[in-house]
Every structure is written in C-alpha cells, then in structure tokens.
Design a protein around this motif. Structure first.
Motif: not given
Length: 110
Positions: A33-36, A41, A43, A105
């Motif tokens: 799960l890449y939250d940038n 988000n 996935v 982050s």
C-alpha cells in the motif's frame, strides 16, 4: 537486504537517488500500500512502478531525496526528507530546474 528498518529505508531512497528504480521497486512487497501524499493510495508493486514511470521518474525527472531525520519503532520508520525533483540535466551542470519540497513520511509493514 538489511533487517534494520532505518537502513532499509535509507537503501530504498538511495536506489531512487542513483536512478536504480527497479531495485527500489523490488524492495516493495507485491501487495504494497503506497501512500504518496498528495496522490491517491496505490496498491501493488507493479502499480507503483507504473505510477513512477508515467510520472517520469527516471526519464523526464531524476530525484535527490535527502533524509534529514529518521527514526524507527519496531518495523515502522518515520523520516523527514528534502525532496528535490530534477527536470532535464542535473543542476550541477547548470541546466534544468529544481522543485524542492520538505516531506515527512512513514514506512513499515502492515
């Protein structure tokens, strides 16, 4: 790969900074799960790869992500970075432009 979470995070950023995008992406789990922030988000490892490719990281842009503070609690890493996105030729060659921003982050396993 290091089992020390802060070393793993620094290695991850180092891959981006040196243009080793595939190595950075390979460090992510298949179901990441890449939250940038501020983007939605993402996935999945291949979706993260596609996002960065479509954004131009490694082609149109290179990055210089400098970690200014880093700490870990268990497998969660918190870092503060100065993110510089370089468009065109690296600034050391006096062309292109810089787009710096300060980022905080969090990285870790679910």
């Amino acid at each position: 790969m290091s089992t020390d979470p802060t070393k793993a995070a620094l290695t991850f950023f180092g891959h981006w900074n040196t243009g080793h995008i595939d190595e950075a992406i390979a460090m992510l789990s298949e179901e990441v799960l890449y939250d940038n922030v501020p983007f939605p988000n993402i996935v999945g490892r291949e979706n993260v790869r596609k996002f960065h490719r479509d954004f131009g990281i490694g082609t149109t842009f290179t990055v210089d992500w400098t970690v200014t503070q880093i700490a870990a609690a268990g497998n969660v890493v918190l870092n503060e970075r100065l993110d510089v996105f370089l468009h065109g030729i690296h600034p050391s060659k006096a062309a292109g432009f810089w787009a710096p921003r300060v980022v905080t982050s969090v990285h870790g396993d679910r």
